[in-house]
Design an enzyme around this catalytic site. Structure first.
Site, PDB file in Angstrom:
ATOM      1  N   LYS A   1      42.772  44.580  37.524  1.00  0.00           N
ATOM      2  CA  LYS A   1      43.098  46.012  37.489  1.00  0.00           C
ATOM      3  C   LYS A   1      42.667  46.597  36.150  1.00  0.00           C
ATOM      4  O   LYS A   1      42.520  45.901  35.141  1.00  0.00           O
ATOM      5  CB  LYS A   1      44.595  46.251  37.707  1.00  0.00           C
ATOM      6  CG  LYS A   1      45.528  45.525  36.725  1.00  0.00           C
ATOM      7  CD  LYS A   1      45.770  46.237  35.414  1.00  0.00           C
ATOM      8  CE  LYS A   1      46.796  45.507  34.545  1.00  0.00           C
ATOM      9  NZ  LYS A   1      46.881  46.043  33.167  1.00  0.00           N
TER      10      LYS A   1
ATOM     11  N   GLY B   1      44.412  42.282  29.407  1.00  0.00           N
ATOM     12  CA  GLY B   1      44.963  43.507  29.965  1.00  0.00           C
ATOM     13  C   GLY B   1      44.429  43.810  31.348  1.00  0.00           C
ATOM     14  O   GLY B   1      44.577  44.927  31.848  1.00  0.00           O
TER      15      GLY B   1
ATOM     16  N   GLY C   1      45.247  41.878  34.082  1.00  0.00           N
ATOM     17  CA  GLY C   1      46.236  41.482  35.087  1.00  0.00           C
ATOM     18  C   GLY C   1      45.879  40.260  35.894  1.00  0.00           C
ATOM     19  O   GLY C   1      46.429  40.062  36.985  1.00  0.00           O
ATOM     20  N   GLY C   2      44.997  39.399  35.387  1.00  0.00           N
ATOM     21  CA  GLY C   2      44.548  38.256  36.175  1.00  0.00           C
ATOM     22  C   GLY C   2      45.665  37.334  36.617  1.00  0.00           C
ATOM     23  O   GLY C   2      45.747  36.959  37.791  1.00  0.00           O
TER      24      GLY C   2
ATOM     25  N   ASP D   1      53.775  43.303  36.191  1.00  0.00           N
ATOM     26  CA  ASP D   1      52.577  43.749  36.899  1.00  0.00           C
ATOM     27  C   ASP D   1      52.444  43.159  38.299  1.00  0.00           C
ATOM     28  O   ASP D   1      51.643  43.644  39.101  1.00  0.00           O
ATOM     29  CB  ASP D   1      51.320  43.387  36.098  1.00  0.00           C
ATOM     30  CG  ASP D   1      51.162  44.214  34.838  1.00  0.00           C
ATOM     31  OD1 ASP D   1      51.926  45.188  34.665  1.00  0.00           O
ATOM     32  OD2 ASP D   1      50.280  43.884  34.020  1.00  0.00           O
TER      33      ASP D   1
END
Length: 283
Positions: free
Chosen positions: A12, A98, A100-101, A136
């Site tokens: 993302k 940053g 979101g993996g 997240d």
């Protein structure tokens, strides 16, 4: 069904990220738009009848915070499912970026095992489990890009007139990474941004707002500034996603991105209209 292979987990981008306050328990209140892109990890799942959860790509002891294994075990605990699973993860999304993996991997694990183990949980039921795994993770279950508020628990899909137009982005991950906790604990972090509205965002989309975490992140990690300056040298307006260190810019003209430092990850990505597993769950 005893196995699922080549299960995608997309990254993302945070198109903006405002910190609007802080709760008494220390959690920060945020507003952001999370946009899915076509940079994906790939996961593989094989059912085990003995109830064990294992990862083939980790030969040493599993780290306590491994989100994929935590997601599988949380689903077992919530449902009482006696089955286990052997999981493989082909990592493509950089860590400490940053993007979101790790959270996306956890969400795809919940979706895949809900199907493999024939649990038939609804999206809302999976959302409740996802909340225990990280801020997240619930977003990656919602099925599309979304307006996100609170501590990540208030999620509204961007649909109809608010849906994001198709676009391409240059995403740059410098060699250095950042620990999210260092940014949120920093005394210089801006914590009082005014609340935004979806209609305000929809008027400008990719130019809206800013990332309140970026000034602190740039002070802690000079490579972020270098990456933004490199994008600007290409005529692209860069900003950071999440807590960094990755930055991105919408590509609006032909651009050559082949002269980046060798240690950087540079990828041209397109946004996704929906999550590739959006129809794997109801509700």
């Amino acid at each position: 069904m005893q196995a699922l292979y080549d299960v995608p987990a997309p990254a993302k981008l945070n198109l903006f990220l405002h910190v609007t306050g802080r709760r008494p328990d220390g959690y920060h209140l945020l507003q952001s738009v999370f946009m899915l892109i076509d940079w994906c990890d790939v996961l593989h799942f094989e059912v085990r009848g003995n109830g064990t959860v294992t990862r083939e790509d980790l030969t040493s002891a599993l780290p306590a915070d491994d989100l994929v294994v935590r997601a599988a075990r949380a689903l077992q605990k919530a449902t009482g499912c006696p089955q286990g699973v052997h999981i493989g993860v082909s990592k493509h999304i950089p860590a400490q970026a940053g993007l979101g993996g790790g959270s996306s991997d956890a969400a795809s694990t919940l979706l895949a095992l809900n199907r493999l183990w024939k649990l038939k949980l609804s999206r809302q039921q999976l959302h409740s489990i996802a909340l225990t795994l990280g801020a997240d993770v619930p977003f990656f279950l919602c099925g599309a890009s979304a307006w996100v508020e609170g501590i990540g628990d208030i999620i509204r899909r961007l649909e109809l007139e608010h849906q994001l137009p198709p676009a391409a982005f240059a995403v740059v991950k410098p060699e250095a990474g950042l620990d999210t906790r260092m940014i949120f604990s920093h005394p210089s972090l801006k914590r009082d941004s005014s609340c935004a509205t979806i209609s305000g965002f929809a008027a400008t989309h990719y130019q809206f707002g800013s990332n309140d975490l970026q000034p602190v992140a740039q002070a802690l990690c000079p490579e972020i500034t270098q990456a933004i300056n490199w994008l600007e040298s290409k005529g692209l307006q860069g900003r950071m996603t999440g807590s960094g260190s990755a930055v991105f810019a919408q590509i609006t003209h032909a651009v050559d991105l082949h002269d980046a430092p060798a240690a950087w990850h540079v990828k041209v990505c397109e946004n996704l209209k929906s999550h590739p597993l959006a129809d794997w769950v109801f509700g």
